[in-house]
Design an enzyme around this catalytic site. Sequence first.
Site, mmCIF file in Angstrom:
data_model
loop_
_atom_site.group_PDB
_atom_site.id
_atom_site.type_symbol
_atom_site.label_atom_id
_atom_site.label_comp_id
_atom_site.label_asym_id
_atom_site.label_seq_id
_atom_site.Cartn_x
_atom_site.Cartn_y
_atom_site.Cartn_z
ATOM 1 N N CYS A 148 137.968 99.015 -14.472
ATOM 2 C CA CYS A 148 139.019 99.930 -14.757
ATOM 3 C C CYS A 148 140.137 99.233 -14.932
ATOM 4 O O CYS A 148 141.210 99.822 -15.056
ATOM 5 C CB CYS A 148 139.020 100.981 -13.567
ATOM 6 N N GLU A 185 132.357 106.584 -14.993
ATOM 7 C CA GLU A 185 133.251 106.680 -14.210
ATOM 8 C C GLU A 185 134.544 105.671 -14.722
ATOM 9 O O GLU A 185 134.418 104.636 -14.981
ATOM 10 C CB GLU A 185 132.864 106.649 -12.535
ATOM 11 N N ARG A 221 139.264 110.366 -9.695
ATOM 12 C CA ARG A 221 138.748 109.355 -10.659
ATOM 13 C C ARG A 221 138.093 110.391 -11.972
ATOM 14 O O ARG A 221 137.745 111.583 -11.765
ATOM 15 C CB ARG A 221 137.355 108.918 -9.904
ATOM 16 N N ARG A 238 141.615 110.372 -3.918
ATOM 17 C CA ARG A 238 140.730 109.610 -4.827
ATOM 18 C C ARG A 238 140.582 110.360 -5.918
ATOM 19 O O ARG A 238 139.437 110.959 -6.081
ATOM 20 C CB ARG A 238 139.845 108.779 -4.183
#
Length: 332
Positions: free
Chosen positions: A84, A124, A170, A168
């Site tokens: 990422c 992801e 995502r 978090r």
Amino acid sequence: MHRLPKHQTIRVFEGFAGYGGASYGLKRSKIKHEIVGFSEFDPDAIELYQYNFPRVHNYGDITKIDANDPNLPDFDLFTGGFPCQPFSTVGKRQGQEDERGRGTLFGDIIRICEVKQPQYILLENVKGLRTGKMKATFEVILSELHRIGYDTRYAVLNSKDYGIPQTRERLWIFGYLGQLPEGFDMVPPEKPLQGYLADFLDHNPAPELYKTQRQIARIHEIHHNDVFDVDEPLCYDIYNRKIRTDRICMTVTPPEHNVIRIIEPMQNGEERFRKLSLDEHFRLMGFHMDGENNEIQFPPTQNYTKLGRRAGNGWDVNLVGILLNHIFWQLL
């Protein structure tokens, strides 16, 4: 390709495996599965994965995998949290133009899945991939998945909405070879918190995690804040120089980012200010860590920084289990 029958074992290939977020999530989901292989090139990640899953073969650097190699097993589900850094607000936001090529690693996912044709793909990334300068890259990912035959859905999910007290967020992308059923929904119903941050912390943290009174005084001097006097352990956001009073932890990141601290109630007039322990890192990533029967085992050769890095870059395995259950309940 038809849907798998309910009784059939789902064969899984874990790309960009890290500590095995998909493996642990699948175990949580109770979906019948077999991990037929994984791909990872980071030596520390490989060691941690194989310490916990010694029988699963590593096919190495995904850029070097030959999709037509007869030794590469067939699989029904490809999973991958592809790097990422190019898409994160922490990085340079260069997207596909990243000079180290990390922004194009999703192309290897496409290359392999175009040949192997798994029924399902679960990817992801950070939520910022959908917006701003990164939006064009995101659209390429979706168009490439569509080109090789996949109907896709995506959603941004937050760990704190599914039981774990960590903010978090995502981005999750699901691809289905063929046409998804009408009404397919990517977002699982939210779950109540399993506890607040204080409930996820160690009962007796190691003394070496704590800052000295002199170090704490220096933090006050730099951050221009008052004495850390709290009624229960809370998260201190070093980046924004404030205490998180919502009783939730900020996003767990690799230790080198140095942004999370825990503030505890004062003892004998002294402030209590410390780092997260390794068990706490992984507990906040959804793992069961009671100190004796820990869900993930740490190789004795790896230190705090190496293991903390794996947690900061990993998948919330609690959320993954919920998401996979939600997806496959609609498909199998």
